[in-house]
Design a protein around this motif. Structure first.
Motif, PDB file in Angstrom:
ATOM      1  N   THR A  12       0.827  -1.200   0.000  1.00 58.83           N
ATOM      2  CA  THR A  12       0.000   0.000   0.000  1.00 58.83           C
ATOM      3  C   THR A  12       0.866   1.256   0.000  1.00 58.83           C
ATOM      4  O   THR A  12       0.568   2.232  -0.691  1.00 58.83           O
ATOM      5  N   GLY A  13       1.937   1.224   0.748  1.00 57.37           N
ATOM      6  CA  GLY A  13       2.772   2.408   0.930  1.00 57.37           C
ATOM      7  C   GLY A  13       3.340   2.978  -0.350  1.00 57.37           C
ATOM      8  O   GLY A  13       3.440   4.202  -0.501  1.00 57.37           O
ATOM      9  N   HIS A  14       3.716   2.119  -1.300  1.00 51.95           N
ATOM     10  CA  HIS A  14       4.312   2.683  -2.517  1.00 51.95           C
ATOM     11  C   HIS A  14       3.259   3.387  -3.362  1.00 51.95           C
ATOM     12  O   HIS A  14       3.576   4.308  -4.113  1.00 51.95           O
ATOM     13  N   HIS A  15       1.977   3.005  -3.210  1.00 51.79           N
ATOM     14  CA  HIS A  15       0.909   3.740  -3.876  1.00 51.79           C
ATOM     15  C   HIS A  15       0.656   5.080  -3.183  1.00 51.79           C
ATOM     16  O   HIS A  15       0.334   6.081  -3.847  1.00 51.79           O
ATOM     17  N   VAL A  16       0.795   5.118  -1.864  1.00 51.34           N
ATOM     18  CA  VAL A  16       0.696   6.382  -1.137  1.00 51.34           C
ATOM     19  C   VAL A  16       1.780   7.340  -1.631  1.00 51.34           C
ATOM     20  O   VAL A  16       1.512   8.523  -1.917  1.00 51.34           O
ATOM     21  N   LEU A  17       2.987   6.837  -1.748  1.00 49.92           N
ATOM     22  CA  LEU A  17       4.096   7.665  -2.206  1.00 49.92           C
ATOM     23  C   LEU A  17       3.846   8.212  -3.605  1.00 49.92           C
ATOM     24  O   LEU A  17       3.998   9.415  -3.851  1.00 49.92           O
ATOM     25  N   SER A  18       3.437   7.361  -4.523  1.00 52.75           N
ATOM     26  CA  SER A  18       3.208   7.816  -5.897  1.00 52.75           C
ATOM     27  C   SER A  18       2.057   8.817  -5.956  1.00 52.75           C
ATOM     28  O   SER A  18       2.092   9.774  -6.744  1.00 52.75           O
ATOM     29  N   LEU A  21       3.406  12.227  -4.692  1.00 53.52           N
ATOM     30  CA  LEU A  21       4.283  12.862  -5.681  1.00 53.52           C
ATOM     31  C   LEU A  21       3.498  13.356  -6.892  1.00 53.52           C
ATOM     32  O   LEU A  21       3.812  14.414  -7.457  1.00 53.52           O
ATOM     33  N   SER A  22       2.467  12.617  -7.275  1.00 54.23           N
ATOM     34  CA  SER A  22       1.649  13.036  -8.410  1.00 54.23           C
ATOM     35  C   SER A  22       0.879  14.316  -8.104  1.00 54.23           C
ATOM     36  O   SER A  22       0.471  15.040  -9.020  1.00 54.23           O
ATOM     37  N   ALA A  27       8.015  14.460   0.174  1.00 49.82           N
ATOM     38  CA  ALA A  27       7.994  13.407   1.191  1.00 49.82           C
ATOM     39  C   ALA A  27       9.401  12.986   1.549  1.00 49.82           C
ATOM     40  O   ALA A  27      10.325  13.050   0.718  1.00 49.82           O
ATOM     41  N   VAL A  28       9.561  12.546   2.791  1.00 47.00           N
ATOM     42  CA  VAL A  28      10.763  11.852   3.220  1.00 47.00           C
ATOM     43  C   VAL A  28      10.334  10.448   3.618  1.00 47.00           C
ATOM     44  O   VAL A  28       9.395  10.271   4.406  1.00 47.00           O
ATOM     45  N   ALA A  29      10.974   9.444   3.042  1.00 46.09           N
ATOM     46  CA  ALA A  29      10.614   8.048   3.288  1.00 46.09           C
ATOM     47  C   ALA A  29      11.729   7.370   4.060  1.00 46.09           C
ATOM     48  O   ALA A  29      12.885   7.340   3.603  1.00 46.09           O
ATOM     49  N   LEU A  30      11.374   6.834   5.219  1.00 43.07           N
ATOM     50  CA  LEU A  30      12.328   6.035   6.001  1.00 43.07           C
ATOM     51  C   LEU A  30      12.179   4.591   5.557  1.00 43.07           C
ATOM     52  O   LEU A  30      11.123   3.976   5.735  1.00 43.07           O
ATOM     53  N   VAL A  31      13.227   4.038   4.941  1.00 42.22           N
ATOM     54  CA  VAL A  31      13.150   2.694   4.375  1.00 42.22           C
ATOM     55  C   VAL A  31      14.313   1.846   4.876  1.00 42.22           C
ATOM     56  O   VAL A  31      15.404   2.355   5.110  1.00 42.22           O
ATOM     57  N   ARG A  32      14.050   0.573   5.007  1.00 39.40           N
ATOM     58  CA  ARG A  32      15.112  -0.345   5.414  1.00 39.40           C
ATOM     59  C   ARG A  32      15.938  -0.808   4.229  1.00 39.40           C
ATOM     60  O   ARG A  32      17.108  -1.120   4.363  1.00 39.40           O
ATOM     61  N   ASP A  33      15.326  -0.852   3.048  1.00 42.19           N
ATOM     62  CA  ASP A  33      16.014  -1.330   1.848  1.00 42.19           C
ATOM     63  C   ASP A  33      15.854  -0.315   0.724  1.00 42.19           C
ATOM     64  O   ASP A  33      14.854  -0.332   0.007  1.00 42.19           O
ATOM     65  N   PRO A  34      16.831   0.580   0.534  1.00 41.12           N
ATOM     66  CA  PRO A  34      16.705   1.604  -0.505  1.00 41.12           C
ATOM     67  C   PRO A  34      16.793   1.039  -1.920  1.00 41.12           C
ATOM     68  O   PRO A  34      16.510   1.752  -2.880  1.00 41.12           O
ATOM     69  N   SER A  35      17.170  -0.240  -2.059  1.00 42.91           N
ATOM     70  CA  SER A  35      17.248  -0.860  -3.385  1.00 42.91           C
ATOM     71  C   SER A  35      15.912  -1.447  -3.824  1.00 42.91           C
ATOM     72  O   SER A  35      15.806  -2.009  -4.913  1.00 42.91           O
ATOM     73  N   PRO A  43      12.620  14.174  -7.600  1.00 41.64           N
ATOM     74  CA  PRO A  43      13.015  15.485  -7.046  1.00 41.64           C
ATOM     75  C   PRO A  43      12.298  15.849  -5.757  1.00 41.64           C
ATOM     76  O   PRO A  43      12.851  16.592  -4.927  1.00 41.64           O
ATOM     77  N   ASN A  44      11.075  15.353  -5.563  1.00 43.73           N
ATOM     78  CA  ASN A  44      10.301  15.694  -4.360  1.00 43.73           C
ATOM     79  C   ASN A  44      10.400  14.648  -3.259  1.00 43.73           C
ATOM     80  O   ASN A  44       9.654  14.717  -2.276  1.00 43.73           O
ATOM     81  N   LEU A  45      11.314  13.692  -3.426  1.00 43.62           N
ATOM     82  CA  LEU A  45      11.434  12.599  -2.457  1.00 43.62           C
ATOM     83  C   LEU A  45      12.830  12.563  -1.853  1.00 43.62           C
ATOM     84  O   LEU A  45      13.830  12.598  -2.572  1.00 43.62           O
ATOM     85  N   THR A  46      12.877  12.485  -0.528  1.00 43.86           N
ATOM     86  CA  THR A  46      14.123  12.258   0.196  1.00 43.86           C
ATOM     87  C   THR A  46      14.059  10.874   0.808  1.00 43.86           C
ATOM     88  O   THR A  46      13.100  10.550   1.512  1.00 43.86           O
ATOM     89  N   ILE A  47      15.057  10.043   0.528  1.00 39.57           N
ATOM     90  CA  ILE A  47      15.094   8.676   1.044  1.00 39.57           C
ATOM     91  C   ILE A  47      16.121   8.598   2.168  1.00 39.57           C
ATOM     92  O   ILE A  47      17.273   8.994   2.008  1.00 39.57           O
ATOM     93  N   VAL A  48      15.683   8.085   3.306  1.00 40.83           N
ATOM     94  CA  VAL A  48      16.556   7.909   4.463  1.00 40.83           C
ATOM     95  C   VAL A  48      16.563   6.427   4.817  1.00 40.83           C
ATOM     96  O   VAL A  48      15.500   5.816   4.944  1.00 40.83           O
ATOM     97  N   VAL A  49      17.734   5.856   4.970  1.00 36.63           N
ATOM     98  CA  VAL A  49      17.853   4.438   5.308  1.00 36.63           C
ATOM     99  C   VAL A  49      17.802   4.280   6.824  1.00 36.63           C
ATOM    100  O   VAL A  49      18.558   4.929   7.561  1.00 36.63           O
ATOM    101  N   GLY A  50      16.904   3.435   7.283  1.00 37.73           N
ATOM    102  CA  GLY A  50      16.781   3.219   8.717  1.00 37.73           C
ATOM    103  C   GLY A  50      15.570   2.375   9.036  1.00 37.73           C
ATOM    104  O   GLY A  50      14.894   1.860   8.147  1.00 37.73           O
TER     105      GLY A  50
END
Length: 235
Positions: A12-18, A21-22, A27-35, A43-50
């Motif tokens: 669900t979360g990746h649809h929230v993100l899209s 952005l649309s 947004a800043v997304a705290l993710v465990r796996d940036p890959s 351009p409107n997304l900041t990815i933080v690993v954690g």
């Protein structure tokens, strides 16, 4: 608006993100796996690993986008099983969602951020009584029960936060296709129907498209709807 996202690589979360952005939000997304293939540079997304289990990681995410402070958090975390089978063993730690949400609320509150929208599930709290009997049996006798229990703890955790302006979105059975026919053979638009906190009128045949839920989560966060309320949704 600027948002903190927990769970943005989930189903669900990746649809929230899209959706965010649309609509030209940031947004800043705290993710465990940036890959993860479900998240990519924007351009409107900041990815933080954690991890959401780390308050220091959440704190780091809040200040990761220069000059931007989140107006709200959208949390779509869920427990993880070894496979999609409802009988598969749970591999995420007990209280994963509850502890993650508690950490987020503590960090957000300390930063003066009080708006949080959380993805939940029908059957939690006062919606259990209106859940169809077959759904109750499924949730009781499969390993889905662990997610239900964790969602229940999250529900209590949010209600105990006096200053937090929370919303709990309780989705019926999630559907991962793009559309669904109504009883007359017409395609539904993906808009959700709200059934209140108790989910009065829930049916065994109910489902809700994941993209519709994502759009609803964003709408609730942006427009300030259902503050300090739980709401069951279907389409």
């Amino acid at each position: 608006m600027h948002f903190l996202l927990l769970g943005s690589t989930g189903r669900t979360g990746h649809h929230v993100l899209s959706t965010l952005l649309s609509q030209n939000h940031t947004a800043v997304a705290l993710v465990r796996d940036p890959s993860s293939p479900k998240i990519s540079p924007h351009p409107n997304l900041t990815i933080v690993v954690g991890s959401p289990l780390s308050k220091s990681d959440i704190t780091k995410a809040l200040s990761a986008a220069p000059s931007l402070t989140p107006s709200a958090a959208i949390i779509t975390l869920n427990t993880v099983r070894a496979s999609d089978s409802p009988f598969a063993a749970q591999i995420s730690p007990p209280r994963f969602m509850a502890d993650s949400v508690a950490n987020a609320c503590e960090v957000l509150g300390a930063a003066g951020i009080h708006r949080t929208v959380v993805m939940s599930t029908a059957g939690v709290g006062d919606s259990w009584g209106n859940l169809p009997w077959a759904s109750k049996a499924f949730m009781t006798w499969t390993n889905v029960k662990y997610a239900l229990e964790d969602h229940g703890i999250v529900d209590g955790e949010m209600r105990g936060r006096g200053r937090m302006e929370w919303t709990l979105v309780r989705a019926v059975r999630l559907r991962f296709d793009h559309d669904k026919e109504d009883g007359k053979g017409k395609k539904k638009t993906g808009e959700v129907e709200t059934l209140g906190s108790k989910g009065g009128g829930m049916r065994m045949s109910d489902s809700v498209g994941v993209e519709g839920v994502a759009r609803f989560l964003v709408k609730v966060a942006v427009e300030g709807l259902f503050v300090r309320e739980a709401v069951v949704v279907r389409d």
